[in-house]
Design a protein around this motif. Structure first.
Motif, PDB file in Angstrom:
ATOM      1  N   GLY A  41      34.251  30.729  61.164  1.00 26.95           N
ATOM      2  CA  GLY A  41      33.730  32.072  60.911  1.00 26.95           C
ATOM      3  C   GLY A  41      34.797  33.039  60.448  1.00 26.95           C
ATOM      4  N   LYS A  42      35.948  33.019  61.095  1.00 24.93           N
ATOM      5  CA  LYS A  42      37.035  33.918  60.703  1.00 24.93           C
ATOM      6  C   LYS A  42      37.493  33.639  59.278  1.00 24.93           C
ATOM      7  N   ILE A  43      37.624  32.365  58.930  1.00 24.62           N
ATOM      8  CA  ILE A  43      38.077  32.012  57.586  1.00 24.62           C
ATOM      9  C   ILE A  43      37.030  32.408  56.554  1.00 24.62           C
ATOM     10  N   ALA A  44      35.757  32.126  56.833  1.00 23.32           N
ATOM     11  CA  ALA A  44      34.698  32.440  55.871  1.00 23.32           C
ATOM     12  C   ALA A  44      34.607  33.937  55.614  1.00 23.32           C
ATOM     13  N   ILE A  45      34.583  34.729  56.674  1.00 21.36           N
ATOM     14  CA  ILE A  45      34.473  36.179  56.505  1.00 21.36           C
ATOM     15  C   ILE A  45      35.715  36.745  55.845  1.00 21.36           C
ATOM     16  N   SER A  46      36.886  36.266  56.250  1.00 22.11           N
ATOM     17  CA  SER A  46      38.137  36.823  55.737  1.00 22.11           C
ATOM     18  C   SER A  46      38.339  36.508  54.264  1.00 22.11           C
ATOM     19  N   ILE A  47      38.048  35.275  53.854  1.00 22.57           N
ATOM     20  CA  ILE A  47      38.287  34.912  52.463  1.00 22.57           C
ATOM     21  C   ILE A  47      37.310  35.626  51.535  1.00 22.57           C
ATOM     22  N   ILE A  48      36.077  35.824  51.984  1.00 24.02           N
ATOM     23  CA  ILE A  48      35.106  36.568  51.172  1.00 24.02           C
ATOM     24  C   ILE A  48      35.499  38.041  51.099  1.00 24.02           C
ATOM     25  N   SER A  49      35.943  38.610  52.222  1.00 27.35           N
ATOM     26  CA  SER A  49      36.380  40.009  52.220  1.00 27.35           C
ATOM     27  C   SER A  49      37.575  40.209  51.303  1.00 27.35           C
ATOM     28  N   ALA A  50      38.552  39.308  51.387  1.00 28.92           N
ATOM     29  CA  ALA A  50      39.729  39.426  50.523  1.00 28.92           C
ATOM     30  C   ALA A  50      39.355  39.269  49.056  1.00 28.92           C
ATOM     31  N   PHE A  51      38.444  38.356  48.756  1.00 30.10           N
ATOM     32  CA  PHE A  51      37.990  38.164  47.371  1.00 30.10           C
ATOM     33  C   PHE A  51      37.349  39.433  46.836  1.00 30.10           C
ATOM     34  N   ALA A  52      36.507  40.065  47.645  1.00 29.73           N
ATOM     35  CA  ALA A  52      35.843  41.297  47.209  1.00 29.73           C
ATOM     36  C   ALA A  52      36.861  42.426  46.994  1.00 29.73           C
ATOM     37  N   ILE A  53      37.842  42.546  47.873  1.00 28.33           N
ATOM     38  CA  ILE A  53      38.819  43.627  47.768  1.00 28.33           C
ATOM     39  C   ILE A  53      39.718  43.457  46.552  1.00 28.33           C
ATOM     40  N   VAL A  54      40.074  42.218  46.219  1.00 24.11           N
ATOM     41  CA  VAL A  54      41.022  41.980  45.124  1.00 24.11           C
ATOM     42  C   VAL A  54      40.324  41.966  43.768  1.00 24.11           C
ATOM     43  N   TYR A  55      39.146  41.339  43.661  1.00 22.58           N
ATOM     44  CA  TYR A  55      38.559  41.070  42.347  1.00 22.58           C
ATOM     45  C   TYR A  55      37.368  41.959  41.990  1.00 22.58           C
ATOM     46  N   PHE A  56      36.955  42.828  42.869  1.00 24.42           N
ATOM     47  CA  PHE A  56      35.853  43.726  42.555  1.00 24.42           C
ATOM     48  C   PHE A  56      36.353  45.162  42.601  1.00 24.42           C
ATOM     49  N   ARG A  57      35.827  45.976  41.706  1.00 19.92           N
ATOM     50  CA  ARG A  57      36.185  47.379  41.659  1.00 19.92           C
ATOM     51  C   ARG A  57      35.007  48.195  42.188  1.00 19.92           C
ATOM     52  N   PHE A  58      35.162  48.758  43.364  1.00 20.31           N
ATOM     53  CA  PHE A  58      34.119  49.582  43.958  1.00 20.31           C
ATOM     54  C   PHE A  58      34.770  50.759  44.667  1.00 20.31           C
ATOM     55  N   PRO A  59      34.035  51.841  44.876  1.00 21.03           N
ATOM     56  CA  PRO A  59      34.634  53.028  45.490  1.00 21.03           C
ATOM     57  C   PRO A  59      35.189  52.737  46.887  1.00 21.03           C
ATOM     58  N   PHE A  60      36.361  53.302  47.149  1.00 21.51           N
ATOM     59  CA  PHE A  60      37.006  53.238  48.462  1.00 21.51           C
ATOM     60  C   PHE A  60      37.372  51.813  48.877  1.00 21.51           C
ATOM     61  N   ARG A  61      37.603  50.924  47.917  1.00 20.93           N
ATOM     62  CA  ARG A  61      37.958  49.557  48.309  1.00 20.93           C
ATOM     63  C   ARG A  61      39.331  49.518  48.965  1.00 20.93           C
ATOM     64  N   VAL A  62      40.276  50.356  48.507  1.00 19.63           N
ATOM     65  CA  VAL A  62      41.591  50.407  49.147  1.00 19.63           C
ATOM     66  C   VAL A  62      41.473  50.975  50.560  1.00 19.63           C
ATOM     67  N   VAL A  63      40.637  51.996  50.703  1.00 16.53           N
ATOM     68  CA  VAL A  63      40.416  52.572  52.034  1.00 16.53           C
ATOM     69  C   VAL A  63      39.787  51.536  52.962  1.00 16.53           C
ATOM     70  N   ALA A  64      38.840  50.772  52.423  1.00 20.57           N
ATOM     71  CA  ALA A  64      38.206  49.732  53.234  1.00 20.57           C
ATOM     72  C   ALA A  64      39.221  48.700  53.692  1.00 20.57           C
TER      73      ALA A  64
END
Length: 282
Positions: free
Chosen positions: A91-114
């Protein structure tokens, strides 16, 4: 060119041997205690050789003896800890890798803050937020369940940070080439990023597995039914008997059995674990 200095080589190996001895000797004593009678370590003399009651002690612990000593069946607790450790690691790996993927490769408001909000949770271990977490779990009816054991500890800011740092090292040309070939975001993630992250996932799996296996405070708080007790709780109950003397031979046998699964995981995944810590594959 590395100079050949015999004295430094001897000193290095001596320090290494002493360090290994300091780590291994307590484990060896625990194994010795698990092979002897309940009173052998209460005489004031610590034996250093195995006894003759190893089969008997482990048989009693894995049979009905644990229940007689104040703990649920030990095999059940081993199974509960194994389920919790595996689910927490995955669970930790699945959630973390998806979260990191979204933060690095997607551009959305407040992603750095998130990301920084996630990173700041490193300063808030479960012991600090245990009361509100317990309230939420209790309101959701997750007490005395595997969901209650796993879900509250399944997020990991550390793993998210490590995956983010790794994804930042992946060349942007690779993403552009995948996009030219018609690969969408999910295909790029599944076919390229996941294979590249194999060693990182293996290293984090071992760390998170051991984290889940060693959990004590949270399982003790939310489980009141013996069928959900973990092995760490079982060892504590074996050591803290209400009547009579503590059967230290059974306690030490439980310690040895509880140490086997993490050791086996490390042995079988050692190569990937080391590569995940010291190498960056691209």
């Amino acid at each position: 060119m590395v100079e050949n200095r015999p004295f430094l080589n001897f000193l290095t190996h001596l320090v290494l041997i002493l360090g290994i001895a300091m780590v291994v000797f307590p484990v060896y004593l625990a194994f010795i205690a698990s092979t002897r009678g309940p009173s052998d370590f209460l005489t004031g003399v610590v034996p250093l050789t195995p006894g003759t009651q190893m089969i008997q002690n482990y048989g009693v612990l894995l049979g009905a003896g644990a229940s007689n000593a104040g703990a649920p069946p030990f095999l059940l607790m081993l199974g509960n800890s194994l389920v919790m450790a595996i689910l927490v690691a995955i669970g930790k790996i699945a959630i973390s890798i998806i979260s990191a993927f979204a933060i690095v490769y997607f551009r959305f408001p407040f992603r750095v803050v998130a990301f920084w909000i996630i990173f700041m949770t490193l300063m808030l271990p479960i012991e600090v937020r245990i009361l509100p977490t317990y309230k939420v779990v209790a309101d959701l009816g997750l007490l005395n369940s595997y969901s209650g054991l796993v879900i509250p500890v399944i997020a990991s800011a550390t793993a998210t940070f490590l995956f983010r740092q790794f994804f930042l090292t992946v060349p942007e040309e690779m993403m552009e080439a995948a996009r030219v070939d018609g690969a969408g975001a999910l295909k790029f993630f599944w076919d390229i990023l996941l294979p590249l992250s194999r060693t990182n996932i293996a290293a984090l799996f071992i760390i998170m597995f051991i984290y889940g296996w060693n959990q004590y405070l949270w399982p003790m708080l939310i489980t009141t039914e013996p069928r959900y007790y973990t092995v760490v709780m079982g060892i504590k109950r074996l050591a803290a008997v209400l009547e009579g003397d503590t059967q230290w031979n059974l306690v030490m046998a439980g310690v040895i059995l509880a140490a086997l699964p993490p050791v086996l995981v490390i042995i079988f995944m050692q190569r990937l674990f080391v590569k995940g810590l010291v190498e960056t594959e691209k």
